[in-house]
Design a protein around this motif. Structure first.
Motif, short mmCIF file in Angstrom:
data_model
loop_
_atom_site.label_atom_id
_atom_site.label_comp_id
_atom_site.label_asym_id
_atom_site.label_seq_id
_atom_site.Cartn_x
_atom_site.Cartn_y
_atom_site.Cartn_z
N SER A 16 35.49 40.32 49.70
CA SER A 16 36.20 39.31 48.91
C SER A 16 35.93 37.92 49.44
CB SER A 16 37.71 39.61 48.94
OG SER A 16 38.41 38.67 48.19
N TYR A 53 49.36 43.01 51.64
CA TYR A 53 49.21 41.81 52.44
C TYR A 53 50.62 41.35 52.83
CZ TYR A 53 44.46 41.55 50.50
OH TYR A 53 43.18 41.82 50.12
N ARG A 110 37.31 34.33 49.20
CA ARG A 110 38.53 33.65 48.77
C ARG A 110 38.18 32.20 48.43
NH1 ARG A 110 40.79 37.74 52.42
NH2 ARG A 110 41.41 39.35 50.96
N THR A 152 35.86 39.12 44.16
CA THR A 152 35.87 40.37 44.93
C THR A 152 34.85 41.33 44.36
OG1 THR A 152 38.23 40.14 45.41
CG2 THR A 152 37.32 42.34 45.58
N HIS A 194 40.04 34.73 44.07
CA HIS A 194 39.01 35.38 44.88
C HIS A 194 37.92 35.95 43.98
CE1 HIS A 194 42.87 36.91 47.16
NE2 HIS A 194 42.88 35.62 46.98
C1 9YT Z 1 41.15 44.11 43.08
C2 9YT Z 1 41.68 44.16 44.47
O1 9YT Z 1 42.84 44.09 44.69
N1 9YT Z 1 40.75 44.31 45.41
C3 9YT Z 1 41.05 44.30 46.80
C4 9YT Z 1 40.76 42.97 47.41
C5 9YT Z 1 41.64 41.86 46.90
N2 9YT Z 1 41.58 41.65 45.51
C6 9YT Z 1 41.31 40.56 47.57
O2 9YT Z 1 41.85 40.29 48.63
O3 9YT Z 1 40.51 39.82 47.03
#
Ligand code: 9YT
Length: 127
Positions: free
Chosen positions: A23, A123, A25, A40, A38
């Motif tokens: 990912s 998170y 960000r 991803t 993000h």
């Molecule tokens: C789609 C999703 O939740 N993927 C996991 C990673 C998360 N989206 C991120 O931190 O970018």
């Protein structure tokens, strides 16, 4: 105004690579937008269990094929370019990628940019 390129993020602390997803960000908490955004990639052939109990997340697929399974209901939805899903109920889910799945993800509240999932698939709350 903020303008960034994906290349600006690649290789920085906001480019987070795990076993099943990577990912970048693009917008994070310190950008002050009230959300994070993000790019991803869910890696082909993988499954990821996720439970964002502290966040809502909207996800828009721009490339690749996969599916999302909602754990509580067992509902399955295919994901392909043009698919949006929004986790407005903190749903526990499993994400599967048949091919590299490129997703634009938006989180509220925003994340700092370095987070990886904890053992619950979440998170932390920042404030
Ligand atoms: C789609 C999703 O939740 N993927 C996991 C990673 C998360 N989206 C991120 O931190 O970018």
């Amino acid at each position: 105004m903020i303008v960034k390129q994906l290349e600006d993020i690649v290789g920085t602390e906001h480019d987070v690579d795990t076993a099943t997803w990577r990912s970048c960000r693009l917008l994070v908490k310190k950008d002050g937008m009230g959300f994070s955004m993000h790019h991803t990639v869910i890696k082909a052939g993988t499954e990821t269990y996720i439970w964002y109990k502290n966040h809502v997340e909207a996800v828009y697929c721009v490339q690749g094929e996969g599916e999302i399974e909602v754990v509580e209901s067992g509902d399955l939805y295919s994901i392909q370019p043009g698919t949006l899903y929004a986790l407005n109920g903190h749903e526990k889910h499993r994400l599967r990628a048949a091919s590299d799945l490129h997703l634009v993800c938006v989180f509220n509240p925003p994340i700092t940019g370095r987070e990886v999932h904890d053992e619950e698939g979440s998170y932390p709350v920042l404030d």
